[in-house]
Design a protein around this motif. Structure first.
Motif, PDB file in Angstrom:
ATOM      1  N   LEU A 104     -17.334  -5.521   3.245  1.00 17.59           N
ATOM      2  CA  LEU A 104     -16.147  -6.001   2.554  1.00 17.59           C
ATOM      3  C   LEU A 104     -15.579  -4.928   1.631  1.00 17.59           C
ATOM      4  O   LEU A 104     -14.363  -4.750   1.515  1.00 17.59           O
ATOM      5  N   LEU A 105     -16.481  -4.212   0.958  1.00 21.39           N
ATOM      6  CA  LEU A 105     -16.036  -3.127   0.081  1.00 21.39           C
ATOM      7  C   LEU A 105     -15.313  -2.047   0.875  1.00 21.39           C
ATOM      8  O   LEU A 105     -14.282  -1.512   0.445  1.00 21.39           O
ATOM      9  N   GLU A 106     -15.857  -1.724   2.029  1.00 20.58           N
ATOM     10  CA  GLU A 106     -15.220  -0.700   2.866  1.00 20.58           C
ATOM     11  C   GLU A 106     -13.826  -1.129   3.285  1.00 20.58           C
ATOM     12  O   GLU A 106     -12.866  -0.359   3.215  1.00 20.58           O
ATOM     13  N   ASP A 107     -13.687  -2.397   3.732  1.00 19.66           N
ATOM     14  CA  ASP A 107     -12.380  -2.903   4.125  1.00 19.66           C
ATOM     15  C   ASP A 107     -11.458  -3.013   2.917  1.00 19.66           C
ATOM     16  O   ASP A 107     -10.254  -2.785   3.015  1.00 19.66           O
ATOM     17  N   GLY A 108     -12.029  -3.380   1.767  1.00 22.88           N
ATOM     18  CA  GLY A 108     -11.222  -3.532   0.563  1.00 22.88           C
ATOM     19  C   GLY A 108     -10.698  -2.214   0.048  1.00 22.88           C
ATOM     20  O   GLY A 108      -9.639  -2.152  -0.578  1.00 22.88           O
ATOM     21  N   ASN A 109     -11.432  -1.120   0.289  1.00 26.86           N
ATOM     22  CA  ASN A 109     -11.035   0.194  -0.214  1.00 26.86           C
ATOM     23  C   ASN A 109     -10.305   1.031   0.836  1.00 26.86           C
ATOM     24  O   ASN A 109      -9.803   2.107   0.522  1.00 26.86           O
ATOM     25  N   GLN A 110     -10.268   0.554   2.084  1.00 28.56           N
ATOM     26  CA  GLN A 110      -9.617   1.313   3.143  1.00 28.56           C
ATOM     27  C   GLN A 110      -8.108   1.142   3.058  1.00 28.56           C
ATOM     28  O   GLN A 110      -7.582   0.026   3.050  1.00 28.56           O
ATOM     29  N   GLU A 111      -7.383   2.247   2.960  1.00 30.44           N
ATOM     30  CA  GLU A 111      -5.931   2.177   2.898  1.00 30.44           C
ATOM     31  C   GLU A 111      -5.367   1.544   4.170  1.00 30.44           C
ATOM     32  O   GLU A 111      -5.878   1.767   5.263  1.00 30.44           O
ATOM     33  N   LEU A 112      -4.311   0.755   3.994  1.00 25.00           N
ATOM     34  CA  LEU A 112      -3.681   0.115   5.149  1.00 25.00           C
ATOM     35  C   LEU A 112      -3.155   1.175   6.113  1.00 25.00           C
ATOM     36  O   LEU A 112      -3.202   1.002   7.328  1.00 25.00           O
ATOM     37  N   TYR A 113      -2.661   2.243   5.564  1.00 22.66           N
ATOM     38  CA  TYR A 113      -2.304   3.440   6.333  1.00 22.66           C
ATOM     39  C   TYR A 113      -2.423   4.629   5.396  1.00 22.66           C
ATOM     40  O   TYR A 113      -2.500   4.455   4.171  1.00 22.66           O
ATOM     41  N   ASP A 114      -2.459   5.801   5.920  1.00 20.40           N
ATOM     42  CA  ASP A 114      -2.666   6.996   5.103  1.00 20.40           C
ATOM     43  C   ASP A 114      -1.570   7.124   4.045  1.00 20.40           C
ATOM     44  O   ASP A 114      -0.372   7.138   4.364  1.00 20.40           O
ATOM     45  N   GLY A 115      -1.996   7.173   2.784  1.00 17.10           N
ATOM     46  CA  GLY A 115      -1.050   7.308   1.679  1.00 17.10           C
ATOM     47  C   GLY A 115      -0.610   6.002   1.073  1.00 17.10           C
ATOM     48  O   GLY A 115       0.103   5.990   0.062  1.00 17.10           O
ATOM     49  N   CYS A 116      -1.016   4.864   1.651  1.00 18.56           N
ATOM     50  CA  CYS A 116      -0.625   3.556   1.105  1.00 18.56           C
ATOM     51  C   CYS A 116      -1.465   3.241  -0.124  1.00 18.56           C
ATOM     52  O   CYS A 116      -2.701   3.237  -0.064  1.00 18.56           O
ATOM     53  N   THR A 117      -0.823   2.967  -1.247  1.00 19.92           N
ATOM     54  CA  THR A 117      -1.535   2.635  -2.494  1.00 19.92           C
ATOM     55  C   THR A 117      -1.358   1.181  -2.894  1.00 19.92           C
ATOM     56  O   THR A 117      -2.022   0.712  -3.806  1.00 19.92           O
ATOM     57  N   LYS A 118      -0.461   0.458  -2.218  1.00 18.47           N
ATOM     58  CA  LYS A 118      -0.181  -0.926  -2.593  1.00 18.47           C
ATOM     59  C   LYS A 118      -1.104  -1.916  -1.910  1.00 18.47           C
ATOM     60  O   LYS A 118      -1.523  -2.907  -2.502  1.00 18.47           O
ATOM     61  N   TYR A 119      -1.451  -1.653  -0.657  1.00 14.65           N
ATOM     62  CA  TYR A 119      -2.287  -2.582   0.099  1.00 14.65           C
ATOM     63  C   TYR A 119      -3.473  -1.864   0.721  1.00 14.65           C
ATOM     64  O   TYR A 119      -3.340  -0.737   1.208  1.00 14.65           O
ATOM     65  N   SER A 120      -4.609  -2.533   0.696  1.00 20.89           N
ATOM     66  CA  SER A 120      -5.744  -2.096   1.503  1.00 20.89           C
ATOM     67  C   SER A 120      -5.767  -2.952   2.763  1.00 20.89           C
ATOM     68  O   SER A 120      -4.992  -3.908   2.898  1.00 20.89           O
ATOM     69  N   LYS A 121      -6.657  -2.630   3.674  1.00 24.34           N
ATOM     70  CA  LYS A 121      -6.771  -3.415   4.903  1.00 24.34           C
ATOM     71  C   LYS A 121      -7.085  -4.874   4.578  1.00 24.34           C
ATOM     72  O   LYS A 121      -6.471  -5.796   5.127  1.00 24.34           O
ATOM     73  N   LEU A 122      -8.015  -5.098   3.648  1.00 23.30           N
ATOM     74  CA  LEU A 122      -8.423  -6.460   3.306  1.00 23.30           C
ATOM     75  C   LEU A 122      -7.335  -7.193   2.540  1.00 23.30           C
ATOM     76  O   LEU A 122      -7.028  -8.352   2.825  1.00 23.30           O
ATOM     77  N   SER A 123      -6.733  -6.542   1.542  1.00 21.77           N
ATOM     78  CA  SER A 123      -5.726  -7.223   0.730  1.00 21.77           C
ATOM     79  C   SER A 123      -4.510  -7.615   1.564  1.00 21.77           C
ATOM     80  O   SER A 123      -3.899  -8.664   1.348  1.00 21.77           O
ATOM     81  N   PHE A 124      -4.142  -6.778   2.561  1.00 21.20           N
ATOM     82  CA  PHE A 124      -3.004  -7.107   3.418  1.00 21.20           C
ATOM     83  C   PHE A 124      -3.316  -8.330   4.275  1.00 21.20           C
ATOM     84  O   PHE A 124      -2.478  -9.223   4.414  1.00 21.20           O
TER      85      PHE A 124
END
Length: 294
Positions: free
Chosen positions: A141-161
Motif C-alpha cells: 500500500l505504501l508503494e502504491d501510495g507513494n508511486q506517482e500517477l505519472y512521471d512528475g505528477c505531484t497532485k495524485y499518487s496511484k492509490l490516491s487517484f
C-alpha cells in the motif's frame, strides 16, 4: 476567509438562514456533481447527495453541524502556513508521500516516510503483533501510495487517484462496467499513466485499506437471517414463511444440479444483507489523530 460564526446561531435566526445561503453558494460552486452535493444536515450526515432546494430545506429544519467549520467535504482547501521553511518541508513531504497520513490513520504504524523501515511488529502505539502477511500488505500500500500517477505528477499518487475515482463511482451510482470502461479509456489515451489493469485490481487495492463488510443471506420477506446458529445457516427455506432462500431461474436448466464431486453451480441468494461490523470502525475512529480528539 469565510465568516462561519452563523453556524452557532439559532436555526430560526436570519443570520443562520443567510449563512446557509452562503454555504450553498460556496458548496455548489466547488463540489457540485450533476447539480447535487453531500447534504451536511445532522440526519443525512454527508451520506446523501441532494440538490440545492433539498439541502436548503434540510439545514433550516435540522440544523448545520456545529463542528463542521472547515468545509473540506465541499471544496474548501487547507490554509497554508506562512512560515516559508515549514511550508517547504510540508510540501516536500506531501509530494513524496501523499498517502502516508491516511495510511498512518488506518494502521497507526508509520513513524517516518521510509517504507523500507516499516517494522514487522509495531510497538509504537501499543498495537498487537502483526503478521508478516499483513506487514507485506501495508508495504505494498505504501508503494502504491507513494508511486506517482505519472512521471512528475505531484497532485495524485496511484492509490490516491484510484480512491478518488472509486469515490466518484459510488457517489454517482456508476456500475462496475462503467468504471472498467473509463479505466480502459484512460489507459488507452494516456499509456504512461500508472493505473491498475482492471476494475478487479482497483477494488483489491482499495480493499487493502480495510473496513469491509460481511454478506449474510436473508429471507426476501424480512423474516430471518441465515446466520447465527449452524441450523439457520444451512437452511434452504425460511423457518417463518417457508419462502425459498434462493432465486428461481427457470431459464438456467440444472442450476441446482451437482455436476461432479468438486463442482456445483451455486444458486443465487434471493436477498443479501451487508453487515458492517461496528468494532473495527470504532477502532479506526479512535486511532485516527483527527477524529480521536473531537
Amino acid at each position: 476567509m469565510i465568516d462561519k460564526s452563523w453556524i452557532e446561531s439559532p436555526i430560526k435566526s436570519k443570520e443562520f438562514s443567510d449563512g446557509v445561503v452562503q454555504f450553498l453558494e460556496f458548496a455548489f460552486s466547488n463540489a457540485s456533481i450533476d447539480g447535487k452535493i453531500l447534504c451536511p444536515c445532522i440526519i443525512c450526515g454527508f451520506s446523501v447527495m441532494c440538490n440545492r432546494a433539498e439541502v436548503f430545506s434540510h439545514l433550516l429544519q435540522r440544523g448545520f453541524p456545529e463542528k463542521y467549520t472547515y468545509w473540506h467535504m465541499h471544496g474548501e482547501k487547507h490554509v497554508q502556513c506562512n512560515v516559508e521553511s515549514i511550508s517547504q518541508v510540508q510540501n516536500e513531504s506531501t509530494r513524496q508521500y501523499p498517502m502516508n497520513d491516511m495510511l498512518n490513520d488506518v494502521f497507526g504504524i508509520f513513524d517516518n516516510n521510509d517504507p523500507s523501515n516499516l517494522p514487522n511488529n509495531d510497538n509504537s502505539r501499543g498495537s498487537e503483533e502483526r503478521s508478516q502477511e499483513e506487514t507485506e500488505k501495508i508495504k505494498k500500500l505504501l508503494e502504491d501510495g507513494n508511486q506517482e500517477l505519472y512521471d512528475g505528477c505531484t497532485k495524485y499518487s496511484k492509490l490516491s487517484f484510484i480512491v478518488r475515482f472509486y469515490h466518484i463511482k459510488v457517489l454517482c451510482g456508476a456500475t462496475d462496467k462503467t468504471f472498467s470502461m473509463i479505466l480502459d479509456l484512460l489507459k488507452d489515451a494516456f499509456p504512461h499513466v500508472k493505473l491498475p489493469s482492471s476494475f478487479y485490481e482497483s477494488k483489491k487495492m482499495i480493499k487493502k485499506l480495510g473496513l469491509g463488510y460481511e454478506k449474510i443471506d436473508a429471507c426476501p420477506n424480512h423474516c430471518m437471517l441465515y446466520w447465527g446458529s449452524s441450523e439457520d445457516e444451512s437452511r434452504d427455506k425460511c423457518k417463518v414463511c417457508n419462502t425459498s432462500r434462493f432465486m428461481s431461474n427457470e431459464n438456467d436448466i440444472g442450476a441446482n444440479v451437482i455436476l461432479d464431486d468438486q463442482h456445483r453451480k451455486k444458486p443465487k441468494s434471493a436477498k443479501v444483507l451487508r453487515y458492517f461490523p461496528l468494532i473495527p470502525r470504532l477502532k479506526r475512529l479512535y486511532k485516527c489523530s483527527k477524529t480521536a480528539n473531537s
